[in-house]
Design an enzyme around this catalytic site. Structure first.
Site, short mmCIF file in Angstrom:
data_model
loop_
_atom_site.label_atom_id
_atom_site.label_comp_id
_atom_site.label_asym_id
_atom_site.label_seq_id
_atom_site.Cartn_x
_atom_site.Cartn_y
_atom_site.Cartn_z
N ASP A 69 0.81 -1.22 0.00
CA ASP A 69 0.00 0.00 0.00
C ASP A 69 0.85 1.27 0.00
O ASP A 69 0.33 2.38 0.05
CB ASP A 69 -0.97 0.03 1.19
CG ASP A 69 -0.25 -0.08 2.53
OD1 ASP A 69 0.99 0.03 2.57
OD2 ASP A 69 -0.95 -0.29 3.56
N ASP B 19 -10.09 15.15 28.61
CA ASP B 19 -10.80 15.85 27.55
C ASP B 19 -10.83 14.96 26.29
O ASP B 19 -9.80 14.75 25.67
CB ASP B 19 -10.17 17.21 27.26
CG ASP B 19 -8.64 17.15 27.15
OD1 ASP B 19 -8.01 16.31 27.82
OD2 ASP B 19 -8.07 17.95 26.39
N GLU C 192 -1.04 6.54 21.53
CA GLU C 192 -1.53 7.26 22.71
C GLU C 192 -2.57 6.47 23.50
O GLU C 192 -2.61 6.51 24.73
CB GLU C 192 -2.14 8.58 22.21
CG GLU C 192 -2.84 9.41 23.23
CD GLU C 192 -3.64 10.54 22.57
OE1 GLU C 192 -3.84 11.56 23.25
OE2 GLU C 192 -4.05 10.41 21.40
#
Length: 617
Positions: free
Chosen positions: A21, A361, A555
């Protein structure tokens, strides 16, 4: 075994054959033959499978950068968990380390968040040394150096919202040379020293023998408290009115206890600053201390936070824009510039900023109510401050610690901690959930939202044995997924419509700080086998994704599907690289090192064999 190769030729051949790809990585999604022949000195080595081929790609890149004409086959066929751990220790921490000095400024000032024509460094009113230093560097870096006012108000912060400048950190002078104390950034687009990220990064740094770097992280936080009045959400100009989850006492304690030669003077200076933060940031009534004696997040500021991505608030602003006969974009612009005053929105953004101060958040747990909540995790962290102060004063200062004209004794801190524990049991224990829960002090009701943060009292040692047993038996299973602990229980989101966007701190996503806190909490109460299971689930997921996606260490994860492909706002940092990841992501790196360090040898062996948790537990 080392084999001599034409590094560039083999590199090009490998990419041509296996990177189908053409994303400059070899992953499970590439549909090539997944089998490559290395020929050298009459020998042929066959490399098969996504994981080993991506290792080969990485080793070719490293060999080219180091000017080598060979690679070590042991590195290609390295056990998966051992390779991830080694890459974190030997490469990732270095890739995430920054300094605010002449040698390191370029890495920080080229950050995409710097919106002004010239990069800007803001210097505290009280740091004249730094102001003069950066002025001397201004022409070299096309730099604007701004001295902050003595009193930083929300109005002032709003006036500099569009400039996105960096805030100075600690400088030291040695033998006439000035340098910045190093710090670790989270990674991806987060190129500043962030608040609670730094505590979890420090856990990994200490395990990897990087004591000096961990110590300088503490020293940089001390600088922030001294000069900005708080540990900042991050050292970026629009965070000046926001702090972050308080882990400073834990950082101080863990760094000090890792020192071969215990520096009592260092400990004393840092404890003084931590007490100052405790009293001035957290215990000022009417702000982060509420009338019932418990704490909340409360970030001051005016209007929209400037760091959010375009369109983030479209759904919120749409009805106001329609009422004003404006497009959403025009309404947002005029509200942002304060040409439109809307008190309802102003109130919402107090909560919104407070969510960001909390580090969560965003989450439906906190949306539109954060500043009205005594949240479990914050009060558990402050209880940990109080018990840390008690224990450190007892152990290292002979039962008496003087600061700012007041003598702090272990009894003083014990009384503070016992009072907080009593209030948490009164207001935050939710017998229906069989767990601790956030309390809305305005409505005087629990919010009935089972979150990973509900378990912070285990980490802090607040829960009774009976409470811990109930939490582990009835509440925790609702959070356990294939890849570890989810941000909240799915039932907590029952009121959220299917058309509403997923929030990244909610189910089905899982985050490193929640895992580490819960692992530690379970061990405190003797649930070691369950902690081992949860560590294994998390590390298996990290290892599986790294093996299938060219070493990716991101993360956060979707712990239900055990994938780094997270579908929520902000995407997933740490996934954008070519050929080889240089950084991973700060607290994910730390969670892997901590988990691997605590995993039993038997489970560590199963991890290297990539045995699914479903086959073990």
């Amino acid at each position: 075994m080392k084999i001599i190769l034409n590094i560039d030729k083999v590199f090009q051949e490998l990419l041509l054959q296996e990177d189908i790809d053409q994303d400059k990585r070899i992953t499970v999604e590439d549909k090539g033959p997944k089998k490559f022949h290395l020929a050298s000195n009459g020998q042929e080595i066959v490399v098969e499978g996504t994981y080993f081929l991506s290792n080969l790609l990485q080793e070719l890149i490293l060999a080219g950068e180091q000017g080598n004409d060979y690679i070590d086959t042991e590195m290609i066929f390295e056990k998966p968990a051992e390779r991830i751990s080694r890459m974190i220790r030997d490469y990732f921490w270095d890739g995430l380390t920054r300094t605010m000095d002449e040698k390191g400024l370029e890495n920080i000032l080229t950050d995409s968040k710097s919106k002004a024509e010239k990069a800007i460094v803001y210097v505290p009113f009280t740091d004249h040394f730094a102001f003069e230093y950066y002025k001397k560097l201004a022409s070299k870096f096309n730099l604007k150096v701004v001295q902050l006012p003595e009193k930083i108000t929300p109005e002032y912060v709003r006036s500099i919202n569009d400039e996105g400048g960096i805030l100075s950190l600690a400088l030291v002078e040695h033998n006439g040379e000035i340098s910045g104390l190093p710090f670790v950034v989270p990674g991806g687009r987060f190129n500043e020293m962030y608040g609670w990220d730094s505590y979890f990064e420090n856990i990994g740094l200490l395990l990897d023998g990087k004591l000096d770097l961990a110590k300088s992280m503490v020293d940089n936080f001390a600088y922030q408290i001294e000069h900005y009045g708080k540990i900042l959400n991050a050292n970026r100009s629009y965070y000046l009115t926001r702090t972050q989850p308080p882990f400073f006492s834990s950082m101080i304690r863990e760094v000090f206890e890792s020192m071969p030669d215990k520096d009592i003077n260092w400990l004393q200076s840092k404890l003084e600053i931590a007490i100052k933060e405790y009293e001035t940031v957290w215990m000022e009534k009417g702000k982060r201390l509420t009338d019932n004696g418990l704490n909340r997040y409360f970030a001051e500021g005016i209007g929209l936070p400037p760091e959010t991505e375009q369109g983030h608030y479209d759904d919120l602003l749409k009805p106001y824009a329609q009422a004003a006969n404006l497009s959403v974009a025009d309404y947002e612009k005029e509200y942002y510039q304060r040409k439109i005053i809307n008190k309802e929105l102003d109130a919402y953004f107090v909560h919104d900023r407070s969510v960001r101060e909390s580090g969560h958040d965003t989450s439906y747990r906190l949306e539109a109510i954060c500043a009205s909540l005594n949240v479990v995790e914050l009060n558990a962290m402050l209880y940990k401050y109080e018990t840390d102060f008690e224990e450190l004063t007892t152990k290292y200062f002979k039962g008496s610690f003087m600061y700012n004209g007041f003598t702090y004794t272990p009894e003083y801190w014990k009384e503070k901690a016992e009072k907080r524990k009593h209030l948490m049991n009164r207001f935050l224990w939710n017998e229906d959930l069989k767990c601790f829960d956030d309390y809305n002090f305005e409505t005087q009701k629990s919010i009935n939202f089972l979150s990973a943060t509900s378990f912070f009292p285990l980490w802090a040692g607040i829960a009774t044995e009976e409470q811990a047993e109930k939490m582990v038996r009835y509440a925790l299973p609702k959070l356990i997924c294939l890849g570890g602990i989810a941000g909240c229980a799915p039932e907590a989101l029952a009121h959220i419509g299917a058309e509403q966007m997923q929030r990244q701190w909610d189910y089905p996503n899982g985050w490193p700080p929640h895992q580490i806190i819960i692992w530690k909490g379970l061990c405190h109460y003797g649930y070691d086998d369950l902690a081992q299971e949860l560590i294994y689930r998390w590390l298996w997921m990290i290892t599986k994704n790294a093996c299938e996606y060219n070493g990716t260490v991101p993360e956060k994860y979707d712990v239900v599907s055990a994938s780094h492909k997270v579908f929520a706002e902000y995407g997933n940092q740490g996934t954008d690289f070519e050929y080889i990841t240089r950084e991973g992501f700060g607290w994910m790196n730390a969670s892997f090192q901590y988990g691997l360090n605590h995993l039993t040898p038997n489970l560590r062996g199963e991890l290297n064999k990539m045995t699914s948790p479903e086959d073990l537990f």
